[in-house]
Scaffold this motif. Sequence first.
Motif, PDB file in Angstrom:
ATOM      1  N   SER A 153      33.318 -37.006  76.771  1.00  0.00           N
ATOM      2  CA  SER A 153      32.525 -35.804  77.006  1.00  0.00           C
ATOM      3  C   SER A 153      32.931 -35.160  78.320  1.00  0.00           C
ATOM      4  CB  SER A 153      31.027 -36.169  77.037  1.00  0.00           C
ATOM      5  OG  SER A 153      30.235 -35.008  77.228  1.00  0.00           O
ATOM      6  N   GLY A 154      32.628 -33.874  78.450  1.00  0.00           N
ATOM      7  CA  GLY A 154      32.871 -33.164  79.707  1.00  0.00           C
ATOM      8  C   GLY A 154      33.214 -31.718  79.483  1.00  0.00           C
ATOM      9  N   ASP A 155      32.535 -30.830  80.192  1.00  0.00           N
ATOM     10  CA  ASP A 155      32.797 -29.399  80.044  1.00  0.00           C
ATOM     11  C   ASP A 155      34.159 -29.000  80.600  1.00  0.00           C
ATOM     12  OD1 ASP A 155      30.407 -28.869  78.775  1.00  0.00           O
ATOM     13  OD2 ASP A 155      29.313 -28.585  80.652  1.00  0.00           O
ATOM     14  N   GLU A 156      34.709 -29.809  81.527  1.00  0.00           N
ATOM     15  CA  GLU A 156      36.016 -29.500  82.097  1.00  0.00           C
ATOM     16  C   GLU A 156      37.149 -30.160  81.321  1.00  0.00           C
ATOM     17  OE1 GLU A 156      36.025 -27.276  84.497  1.00  0.00           O
ATOM     18  OE2 GLU A 156      33.830 -27.313  84.294  1.00  0.00           O
ATOM     19  N   LEU A 157      36.806 -30.945  80.321  1.00  0.00           N
ATOM     20  CA  LEU A 157      37.792 -31.691  79.552  1.00  0.00           C
ATOM     21  C   LEU A 157      38.122 -30.933  78.273  1.00  0.00           C
ATOM     22  CD1 LEU A 157      39.220 -34.555  79.606  1.00  0.00           C
ATOM     23  CD2 LEU A 157      37.384 -35.298  78.081  1.00  0.00           C
ATOM     24  N   PRO A 158      39.394 -30.621  78.040  1.00  0.00           N
ATOM     25  CA  PRO A 158      39.720 -29.906  76.799  1.00  0.00           C
ATOM     26  C   PRO A 158      39.501 -30.799  75.580  1.00  0.00           C
ATOM     27  CG  PRO A 158      41.727 -30.569  77.922  1.00  0.00           C
ATOM     28  CD  PRO A 158      40.594 -30.891  78.857  1.00  0.00           C
ATOM     29  N   TRP A 159      39.567 -30.162  74.415  1.00  0.00           N
ATOM     30  CA  TRP A 159      39.425 -30.944  73.178  1.00  0.00           C
ATOM     31  C   TRP A 159      40.572 -31.937  73.024  1.00  0.00           C
ATOM     32  CZ3 TRP A 159      34.816 -29.658  72.919  1.00  0.00           C
ATOM     33  CH2 TRP A 159      34.348 -28.356  72.754  1.00  0.00           C
ATOM     34  N   GLU A 160      41.733 -31.569  73.497  1.00  0.00           N
ATOM     35  CA  GLU A 160      42.916 -32.400  73.310  1.00  0.00           C
ATOM     36  C   GLU A 160      43.125 -33.321  74.514  1.00  0.00           C
ATOM     37  OE1 GLU A 160      43.869 -28.124  71.907  1.00  0.00           O
ATOM     38  OE2 GLU A 160      42.867 -29.114  73.605  1.00  0.00           O
ATOM     39  N   PHE A 161      43.540 -34.525  74.260  1.00  0.00           N
ATOM     40  CA  PHE A 161      43.965 -35.425  75.327  1.00  0.00           C
ATOM     41  C   PHE A 161      44.901 -36.474  74.737  1.00  0.00           C
ATOM     42  CE2 PHE A 161      40.062 -37.299  73.655  1.00  0.00           C
ATOM     43  CZ  PHE A 161      40.325 -38.671  73.597  1.00  0.00           C
ATOM     44  N   VAL A 162      45.570 -37.172  75.623  1.00  0.00           N
ATOM     45  CA  VAL A 162      46.392 -38.306  75.217  1.00  0.00           C
ATOM     46  C   VAL A 162      45.581 -39.570  75.466  1.00  0.00           C
ATOM     47  CG1 VAL A 162      48.483 -39.656  75.687  1.00  0.00           C
ATOM     48  CG2 VAL A 162      48.586 -37.148  75.643  1.00  0.00           C
ATOM     49  N   TRP A 163      45.357 -40.330  74.428  1.00  0.00           N
ATOM     50  CA  TRP A 163      44.590 -41.573  74.540  1.00  0.00           C
ATOM     51  C   TRP A 163      45.580 -42.719  74.716  1.00  0.00           C
ATOM     52  CZ3 TRP A 163      41.079 -43.682  70.011  1.00  0.00           C
ATOM     53  CH2 TRP A 163      40.412 -44.844  70.454  1.00  0.00           C
ATOM     54  N   GLU A 164      45.550 -43.332  75.883  1.00  0.00           N
ATOM     55  CA  GLU A 164      46.439 -44.450  76.176  1.00  0.00           C
ATOM     56  C   GLU A 164      45.687 -45.757  76.024  1.00  0.00           C
ATOM     57  OE1 GLU A 164      49.690 -44.652  79.419  1.00  0.00           O
ATOM     58  OE2 GLU A 164      47.925 -45.626  80.303  1.00  0.00           O
ATOM     59  N   GLY A 165      46.185 -46.618  75.143  1.00  0.00           N
ATOM     60  CA  GLY A 165      45.518 -47.874  74.863  1.00  0.00           C
ATOM     61  C   GLY A 165      45.843 -48.954  75.876  1.00  0.00           C
ATOM     62  N   ALA A 166      45.301 -50.149  75.610  1.00  0.00           N
ATOM     63  CA  ALA A 166      45.414 -51.259  76.560  1.00  0.00           C
ATOM     64  C   ALA A 166      46.860 -51.620  76.864  1.00  0.00           C
ATOM     65  CB  ALA A 166      44.676 -52.477  76.007  1.00  0.00           C
ATOM     66  N   GLY A 168      49.479 -49.522  76.610  1.00  0.00           N
ATOM     67  CA  GLY A 168      50.271 -48.348  76.947  1.00  0.00           C
ATOM     68  C   GLY A 168      50.614 -47.468  75.760  1.00  0.00           C
ATOM     69  N   SER A 169      50.326 -47.930  74.538  1.00  0.00           N
ATOM     70  CA  SER A 169      50.536 -47.070  73.365  1.00  0.00           C
ATOM     71  C   SER A 169      49.647 -45.844  73.472  1.00  0.00           C
ATOM     72  CB  SER A 169      50.198 -47.831  72.084  1.00  0.00           C
ATOM     73  OG  SER A 169      51.054 -48.928  71.891  1.00  0.00           O
ATOM     74  N   THR A 170      50.108 -44.721  72.907  1.00  0.00           N
ATOM     75  CA  THR A 170      49.347 -43.478  73.038  1.00  0.00           C
ATOM     76  C   THR A 170      49.123 -42.816  71.682  1.00  0.00           C
ATOM     77  OG1 THR A 170      51.382 -42.226  73.429  1.00  0.00           O
ATOM     78  CG2 THR A 170      50.177 -43.017  75.368  1.00  0.00           C
ATOM     79  N   LEU A 171      48.019 -42.105  71.593  1.00  0.00           N
ATOM     80  CA  LEU A 171      47.712 -41.254  70.444  1.00  0.00           C
ATOM     81  C   LEU A 171      47.435 -39.843  70.934  1.00  0.00           C
ATOM     82  CD1 LEU A 171      45.220 -43.394  68.280  1.00  0.00           C
ATOM     83  CD2 LEU A 171      47.634 -42.931  67.801  1.00  0.00           C
ATOM     84  N   TYR A 172      48.002 -38.848  70.253  1.00  0.00           N
ATOM     85  CA  TYR A 172      47.606 -37.462  70.484  1.00  0.00           C
ATOM     86  C   TYR A 172      46.220 -37.291  69.868  1.00  0.00           C
ATOM     87  CZ  TYR A 172      52.623 -36.815  71.319  1.00  0.00           C
ATOM     88  OH  TYR A 172      53.903 -36.923  71.797  1.00  0.00           O
ATOM     89  N   THR A 173      45.247 -36.991  70.709  1.00  0.00           N
ATOM     90  CA  THR A 173      43.857 -37.061  70.249  1.00  0.00           C
ATOM     91  C   THR A 173      43.151 -35.721  70.416  1.00  0.00           C
ATOM     92  OG1 THR A 173      43.790 -39.409  70.817  1.00  0.00           O
ATOM     93  CG2 THR A 173      41.677 -38.306  70.529  1.00  0.00           C
ATOM     94  N   TYR A 174      42.372 -35.408  69.406  1.00  0.00           N
ATOM     95  CA  TYR A 174      41.499 -34.227  69.445  1.00  0.00           C
ATOM     96  C   TYR A 174      40.071 -34.737  69.341  1.00  0.00           C
ATOM     97  CZ  TYR A 174      40.189 -29.315  68.650  1.00  0.00           C
ATOM     98  OH  TYR A 174      39.671 -28.045  68.769  1.00  0.00           O
ATOM     99  N   SER A 210      40.321 -25.122  74.353  1.00  0.00           N
ATOM    100  CA  SER A 210      41.512 -25.748  73.791  1.00  0.00           C
ATOM    101  C   SER A 210      42.692 -25.581  74.731  1.00  0.00           C
ATOM    102  CB  SER A 210      41.858 -25.138  72.432  1.00  0.00           C
ATOM    103  OG  SER A 210      43.102 -25.604  71.979  1.00  0.00           O
ATOM    104  N   ALA A 211      43.426 -26.667  74.933  1.00  0.00           N
ATOM    105  CA  ALA A 211      44.623 -26.619  75.768  1.00  0.00           C
ATOM    106  C   ALA A 211      45.873 -26.310  74.960  1.00  0.00           C
ATOM    107  CB  ALA A 211      44.804 -27.967  76.484  1.00  0.00           C
ATOM    108  N   THR A 212      45.755 -26.296  73.640  1.00  0.00           N
ATOM    109  CA  THR A 212      46.937 -26.089  72.786  1.00  0.00           C
ATOM    110  C   THR A 212      46.806 -24.892  71.865  1.00  0.00           C
ATOM    111  OG1 THR A 212      46.053 -27.486  71.025  1.00  0.00           O
ATOM    112  CG2 THR A 212      47.373 -28.583  72.732  1.00  0.00           C
ATOM    113  N   GLY A 213      45.635 -24.262  71.847  1.00  0.00           N
ATOM    114  CA  GLY A 213      45.426 -23.171  70.895  1.00  0.00           C
ATOM    115  C   GLY A 213      45.021 -23.676  69.519  1.00  0.00           C
ATOM    116  N   SER A 256      50.098 -32.954  62.389  1.00  0.00           N
ATOM    117  CA  SER A 256      51.347 -32.238  62.641  1.00  0.00           C
ATOM    118  C   SER A 256      51.198 -31.232  63.779  1.00  0.00           C
ATOM    119  CB  SER A 256      51.815 -31.522  61.371  1.00  0.00           C
ATOM    120  OG  SER A 256      52.108 -32.451  60.349  1.00  0.00           O
ATOM    121  N   GLU A 257      50.079 -30.520  63.794  1.00  0.00           N
ATOM    122  CA  GLU A 257      49.837 -29.548  64.858  1.00  0.00           C
ATOM    123  C   GLU A 257      49.742 -30.228  66.214  1.00  0.00           C
ATOM    124  OE1 GLU A 257      49.598 -26.179  64.901  1.00  0.00           O
ATOM    125  OE2 GLU A 257      50.171 -26.067  62.792  1.00  0.00           O
ATOM    126  N   LEU A 258      49.032 -31.359  66.284  1.00  0.00           N
ATOM    127  CA  LEU A 258      48.879 -32.071  67.548  1.00  0.00           C
ATOM    128  C   LEU A 258      50.225 -32.615  68.030  1.00  0.00           C
ATOM    129  CD1 LEU A 258      45.569 -34.049  66.859  1.00  0.00           C
ATOM    130  CD2 LEU A 258      45.838 -32.018  68.276  1.00  0.00           C
TER     131      LEU A 258
END
Length: 885
Positions: A153-166, A168-174, A210-213, A256-258
């Motif tokens: 959550s967060g008003d300054e946080l865009p919908w998109e972020f990179v989720w980095e797991g324990a 170091g693996s990452t997911l493009y996350t919305y 949105s940071a990506t449109g 695909s978009e992410l």
Amino acid sequence: MKDGKTVLVLSHTHWDREWYEPFESFRFRLVKAMDRLIEILQRDSRYECFNLDGQLVVLEDYLEIRPEMSETLQKLVKSGRIGIGPWYVQADEFLSDGESLIRNLLLGMQLAREFGEVQKLAYLPDTFGHNSQIPQIARQFGISSSLIWRGVSGDELPWEFVWEGADGSTLYTYRLPERQGYCNMAFTPEGEPVDSLFFVNSAYKFMKNSATGIVVLMDGCDHMEPDEKILPLIEYVGNRDSSFSCRQALFNDLSSELERKIPLSQEIPILHGELRMVNTSKRGYFNFILPNVLSSRCDNKRENFEALNLLESYAEPLASFAWLAGRKYPRSFLTKAWKLVLQNLAHDSIGGCSVDEVHRDVSHRFSQSIEIAQNVVRDSMARLCSATGDRDNSSFVLFNPSQYMSNNVELDIDLPAIVLEDSSKLPTVKDEDGKEIEFQISSMKSAEKALGFLGRSAPIEKVVSLKGYLDATIEGLSFKRFYIALSDRPVNYRKREEETLPQLENRCMSVRVLPDGIIEILNKSTGEKMYSNLFEDSGDAGDGYVYSRPAFDSLATSANSLKEIEVLDNGPLSKSLRLHYSMLIPNGLTEKGLSRSTLKRELPLQCTLKLTKDSGVLEIETVVENYCENHRLQVNFWKEKPGKAIFYKTPFDIVTGAKDRVQQAPNPNWIEDEPVAFPNGGLFGEIKTSDEFDGFAVSTRGINEFESSAKGLKLTLFRAVGHLASPYPLSCMKRAAGPKIETPEAQMKGSLVFSYALFFMKSLEEALEKSSVYLKKPLAMGFANELPEGPLAVKGSTTDIASIKKAEDRDSLILRLVNLSTQRDNVKIKLKEALFDRVFLCDASEERKEEISIENSEISLVCKPKEIVTVELQPLGRQNSQGAS
């Protein structure tokens, strides 16, 4: 506004398989919703596609009633009109264990492929927080993106972020908007129908964050049927603003978009590990994380542990070993057992936040899964040991399912009655070399039992059921044979020396019962002391979702409530005491739930303490007779010198954190308290610092919630509540999370059993070993004629075995490991000579990555920090190509 603005409308229905109504009632509605969907898709080509909630179980449930629609559904999936997968169920991410999360994807994607393309997006719209290893698990199944709600959550946080797991693996996350989340285009926040103005204004408003449109609009909600009213709204946006691309989409389209746009953006934040953030946004409304589902319906939580432990540690390994020895692998039975467990892991089912009928069904499914797994275990052991009904067979075999050595074995076995027919003689046990092994008998009684694994037409056998302790050592993942006979000595297993002091002691620790009922545990090698058995009972005005302290609470403790100390065992191998407490607690809450009642009632507790020879683990079983309402019972653990950090096990991870939380600034957008409850997947503790695993730990059998306190740690044994969502004022939340349906069975009345163990430790390695040996105890098989040989052994420091099973589509053995440390771990896998000729590293999906070498019947691996490693072992002479059956 950014160029290339994309509005993806995800038409869907979020299908809680069971929740405020039982499964069959929801399935009745599901069939109507699916019929409606198929009718729309076949009639209206403008309605492009529909997402089936990312879980295959709804397809199974539908086709069980409408099997004639299978071909139609296949065509709709293959043509891209219906999106299915990747999960089997929408499971709770903390009440699942790591292996069950993998099986959830493995099964879901297998079933999805039978119908068509799998939607490769980690769709987690309604789980109560997110586990730190989801990115790695998803990546190992070829999934690179996720769509989530809750926990961020967060008003300054865009919908998109990179989720980095324990690891170091990452997911493009919305992430979906805080308010309404996956229902944001089902209706307005005021509950009104969505019109064109609301639709387009939402698209513009969401685009600003949105940071990506990319904007994701969710056309659907809980148990909603599809509706063509979305079509003119999509058309309206396109006609109004040509810079918008607005269309219905499947999860793969979003993925695909992410994948395309996130790498191009400079504004994408990275979030690490667990996602259990409460709402901080002024947009917030429903996005609670509801931490206390960890302690609702304690009976289902214990059943969950027993079912998973039985499948993962006993049934599948033994079935795999029997298959290697030439027996048929019972895949269909194991799949059925797994499906029953996975269905229970749906977030509202295992979460304990459903109506009473649901939790009765959950318990029944666990019972069925356990029964199937027990039969697989017995049959596999019988085949491995060539067990027969020879009534004079005096040998038995023990199997150690832990990867670590087991000492002083707790024995529970059925033996032929004729072997022990003279009840006046003392049974003795000898090893393969004829050496007598010290044996302490706890109980011995004659019985008639059905032993179907012996293969008789009416397998009713006269047996002696024997329980006790054997002074034996068994290496990890190995078998050992013993022989039992009657000696010339008179039986004296019921006799014991009377214990004059309320104390247990061995060479590792001493346990003393203090006059006030608290127990003091001394580490004899270091002089450290820790304490427990201070029980605390508080009022609970909450519900299946949350613990809520009444406005005027009163705390009752077990201090000075100890009534009796009973000596159960005082033998050379095991000593045990039973402590009888009688707490007096309020009977319930006052009418408006603001305080506890003045009427009080007894809460009896029986706490059995057991210490075996040379063990550094104190085992505890606490039995509570509960007939009071709306309260919570916790037990405390603390040291003389508290540590500064805590750790806890979650699926495929050990999470650490500071014990004293940093004080947060007041949250102006508060809808829910910061969670003070932490998950524990069988292990947690207090340590010096986050980097020094020096302290104490608690290992639990399905008791999933604990808290940190200034003094130490508190384990929540159970919460007793009477509603799905509380009708009382909540101190922890702005509003209740569900309907206020009465759930009297959630008051947990009757006898409740809790099993856990305490120990000191100097390292993570020590904690993992002691926990494994406690949770995975050796299994005994009577009527044995042969001693099996274990096919492999695993030696590492911080690497756990998650699974031993037959490969899904090849004649190979799968071994799954996870390094729970932040350091690399060198692992050695010793193989039975001339059994395997090729070894491959795989993804969790069992897709091969590379071949590795065997040298002197041994494999060497370097497991990276937090890495999940899947090893495929191909038996000699069986040539398997990738994907061959």
